[in-house]
Write an enzyme that holds these catalytic residues in place. Structure first.
Site, PDB file in Angstrom:
ATOM      1  N   HIS A 219       0.791  -1.262   0.176  1.00 42.59           N
ATOM      2  CA  HIS A 219       0.000   0.075   0.390  1.00 42.59           C
ATOM      3  C   HIS A 219       1.108   1.406  -0.361  1.00 42.59           C
ATOM      4  O   HIS A 219       0.188   3.053  -0.141  1.00 42.59           O
ATOM      5  CB  HIS A 219      -1.106  -0.174   0.929  1.00 42.59           C
ATOM      6  CG  HIS A 219      -2.499  -0.633   0.737  1.00 42.59           C
ATOM      7  ND1 HIS A 219      -1.796  -1.673   0.963  1.00 42.59           N
ATOM      8  CD2 HIS A 219      -3.389  -0.613   0.801  1.00 42.59           C
ATOM      9  CE1 HIS A 219      -3.266  -2.705   0.929  1.00 42.59           C
ATOM     10  NE2 HIS A 219      -4.192  -2.003   0.882  1.00 42.59           N
ATOM     11  N   SER A 223      -0.313  -0.398  -6.065  1.00 40.87           N
ATOM     12  CA  SER A 223      -0.223  -2.089  -6.748  1.00 40.87           C
ATOM     13  C   SER A 223       0.673  -2.145  -8.292  1.00 40.87           C
ATOM     14  O   SER A 223       0.136  -1.031  -9.349  1.00 40.87           O
ATOM     15  CB  SER A 223      -1.542  -2.465  -6.862  1.00 40.87           C
ATOM     16  OG  SER A 223      -2.298  -2.791  -6.196  1.00 40.87           O
ATOM     17  N   LYS A 247     -14.703  -7.390  -8.766  1.00 38.63           N
ATOM     18  CA  LYS A 247     -14.088  -8.744  -9.679  1.00 38.63           C
ATOM     19  C   LYS A 247     -13.104  -9.840  -8.969  1.00 38.63           C
ATOM     20  O   LYS A 247     -13.503 -11.091  -9.175  1.00 38.63           O
ATOM     21  CB  LYS A 247     -13.060  -8.355  -9.898  1.00 38.63           C
ATOM     22  CG  LYS A 247     -12.346  -8.475 -11.625  1.00 38.63           C
ATOM     23  CD  LYS A 247     -11.524  -7.083 -12.417  1.00 38.63           C
ATOM     24  CE  LYS A 247     -10.353  -8.130 -12.985  1.00 38.63           C
ATOM     25  NZ  LYS A 247      -8.991  -7.059 -14.025  1.00 38.63           N
TER      26      LYS A 247
END
Length: 441
Positions: A219, A223, A247
Site C-alpha cells: 500500500h 499496486s 472482480k
C-alpha cells in the site's frame, strides 16, 4: 498509496463517528480495501490471485483449528485420530478434505501469483520489499506444509520426514547433531511428531503476520499493473470498492466451484496411496515422494548424483534446493531493465515463456517420477536452465534488450490517447514522455 483524488472516509451514523474517533478500524478498512484505496484501472485477473491467497490462508487456519481439536500428536494414535475425524466426527470428513486439498489450492494460487510477479516485474523498485516479504511467506508456507504432511503419520509421512530431515545431515561437522536435535532422537518418533504439530499450528499465524506486512508494504507504493507504468492522474485509477471487490468476488466464485469439485468428487486425487497405510519404520516404500508442490525443488535436490572434488553430491543438492528459492531474493537487483512488464520486453518474454515455464514443468514432472533415467538427466538439464535463467540470462537480457515503446499512462494503454492526463513526471522521475521509444519506468 494515498492519492490526492482518493475518497475520504466520512462516517454519517453517530455510532460510526464515535467509533472513528476512538478506534478507527472502519477507516482503516475503507482506506485498505475500500473506496479510499485507489488501484490502477487496468489490473487483469492475474491480480486476483493475491486476494485468493489470503482466502486460502484463512481457510487453512479455520479448518486446521477444527482438525487440531480432534488430533493427538502421538505416534501410537495419530493415524487413528485422523481416520476417526473423517469417519466419526460430524462434518469431520469435510474439514479433513478441505484442509488437505486447501494446501494444494494454496500452492496453486501462490505459484500463479509468483509467476505473475516474474512476468510483470512486480519485484522491481519501488516494490522490492513487497517481493522480499512474499518470498519469506513462500518459505514459511513450505515449512508449514512439510510439517503438516508428517502429522497423519502414514508411510509417506514417516519416510518423508526421515528423508527431508536427513538433508540436514549433509551439512559438514554439525549436520548429524543438528538432525538429532531437530528430531529429538535418531529417527522420527514421538518427540519429532510433537514438535512438528506444535510448529505446524504456530506457523500459519506467523504467515498471517508477514502477510499483513506484505499488504502494508504494497500500500505504500500502490499496486503494480500490466503495463508497468506508474499512476500519473486520477484517470489512471479506480476505487478498490466497488470495482475490484466485485472482480475479486467473481474470482472467489470460480475458485469455490473448482475447490468444491476437488473436495466433494476427488478428495484423495492429490494424496499418495501409501499415506493411507500406518507408518511402519520396518517397511520402506518403493518410491518416496513429497507432496506435488515440492516436486520442482525435490527434482533439483536429486539432480546432483556425483561428488565434486571434496563436496558430496548430497550437500550440493541441498544447497541447490534451497538456492532455487533464495535466488528470488536477489531478483530485484539481478534484473536491471528499466522496463517492468514482460509485455514490453520481447526478448525477456521469450525466455520466460519458452525457457523458465518449460523448465519448471519438467522439474515438476521429474520430481514426482522415480529417481532413475531418463528423469535424472531431464532434472539436471532443467535445473541447469533454471539457475542460468536467473543468474545469467536475466542480467544479460536486461542489459542488451531493446524494449518496446511504453504508453505514457495507464489510461492510454486502456483507452488510447490520454487527453485527461495533465500531470508529467516529477523531477528525477525515470519515465520519458510519449510517444518516443522505450522510456524507463
Amino acid at each position: 498509496m494515498s492519492f490526492p483524488w482518493a475518497q475520504e472516509y466520512t462516517p454519517s451514523h453517530p455510532f460510526m463517528k464515535w467509533m472513528d474517533e476512538r478506534l478507527p478500524i472502519p477507516r482503516l478498512v475503507f482506506n485498505a480495501v475500500g473506496g479510499g484505496y485507489e488501484v490502477p484501472r487496468n489490473l487483469n485477473y492475474f491480480w486476483n490471485f493475491g486476494f485468493l491467497a489470503g482466502l486460502c490462508l484463512v481457510l487453512q487456519i479455520v479448518t486446521g483449528i477444527v482438525m487440531a481439536m480432534h488430533y493427538a500428536a502421538n505416534t501410537a494414535v495419530a493415524f487413528d485420530t485422523i481416520e476417526m475425524t473423517v469417519r466419526d466426527v460430524n462434518w469431520g470428513w469435510l474439514m479433513r478434505y478441505a484442509h488437505a486439498n486447501g494446501a494444494s489450492a494454496f500452492f496453486v494460487v501462490i505459484y500463479i501469483h509468483i509467476f505473475r510477479g516474474f512476468y510483470y516485474g512486480s519485484y522491481k523498485a519501488p516494490r522490492e520489499m513487497v517481493w522480499l516479504l512474499g518470498v519469506v511467506i513462500f518459505l514459511l508456507m513450505m515449512a508449514t506444509a512439510f510439517m503438516g504432511y508428517v502429522l497423519p503419520w502414514g508411510q509417506m509421512s514417516f519416510w518423508g520426514a526421515k528423508v527431508i530431515t536427513g538433508l540436514f545431515g549433509a551439512i559438514p561437522f554439525v549436520g548429524e547433531p543438528l538432525q538429532q536435535w531437530l528430531l529429538g532422537g535418531f529417527a522420527p518418533d514421538n518427540a519429532a511428531l510433537n514438535r512438528f504439530f506444535s510448529l505446524h499450528y504456530l506457523l500459519p499465524f506467523v504467515i498471517l503476520g508477514v502477510v499483513i506486512l506484505h499488504i502494508w508494504a504494497l500500500h505504500i507504493p500502490g499496486s503494480s499493473n500490466p503495463t508497468g507504468v506508474e499512476v500519473k492522474s486520477s484517470s489512471d485509477t479506480v476505487p478498490f470498492y466497488p470495482y475490484f471487490v466485485a472482480k475479486d468476488g467473481w474470482a472467489i466464485g470460480v475458485f469455490a466451484i473448482l475447490f468444491a469439485i476437488a473436495v466433494f468428487y476427488f478428495p484423495n486425487a492429490l494424496g499418495h496411496p501409501d499415506n493411507y497405510i500406518p507408518a511402519n519404520p520396518m517397511s520402506t516404500p518403493a518410491h518416496i515422494v513429497p507432496e506435488w508442490y515440492f516436486w520442482p525443488f525435490y527434482a533439483i535436490l536429486r539432480a546432483f548424483t556425483q561428488d565434486f572434488f571434496f563436496i558430496p553430491a548430497k550437500l550440493m543438492g541441498v544447497l541447490a534446493m534451497f538456492g532455487a528459492i533464495l535466488v528470488w531474493f536477489f531478483l530485484p537487483w539481478l534484473d536491471r531493465s528499466p522496463v517492468r512488464s514482460g509485455n514490453y520486453r520481447p526478448l525477456y518474454r521469450k525466455f520466460f515463456l519458452f525457457g523458465l515455464i518449460p523448465a519448471m514443468a519438467v522439474l515438476f514432472y521429474c520430481g514426482g517420477a522415480p529417481a532413475e533415467e531418463p528423469y535424472v538427466m531431464f532434472s539436471q538439464l532443467a535445473a541447469l536452465y533454471y539457475f542460468a535463467h536467473f543468474l545469467i540470462i536475466i542480467p544479460i537480457v536486461s542489459a542488451i534488450e531493446k524494449p518496446l515503446p511504453l504508453p505514457y499512462s495507464i489510461t492510454e494503454s486502456v483507452l488510447g490517447a490520454d487527453e485527461g492526463a495533465q500531470l508529467r513526471p516529477a523531477h528525477g522521475a525515470t519515465e520519458a514522455v510519449h510517444p518516443d521509444a522505450a522510456p524507463a519506468v
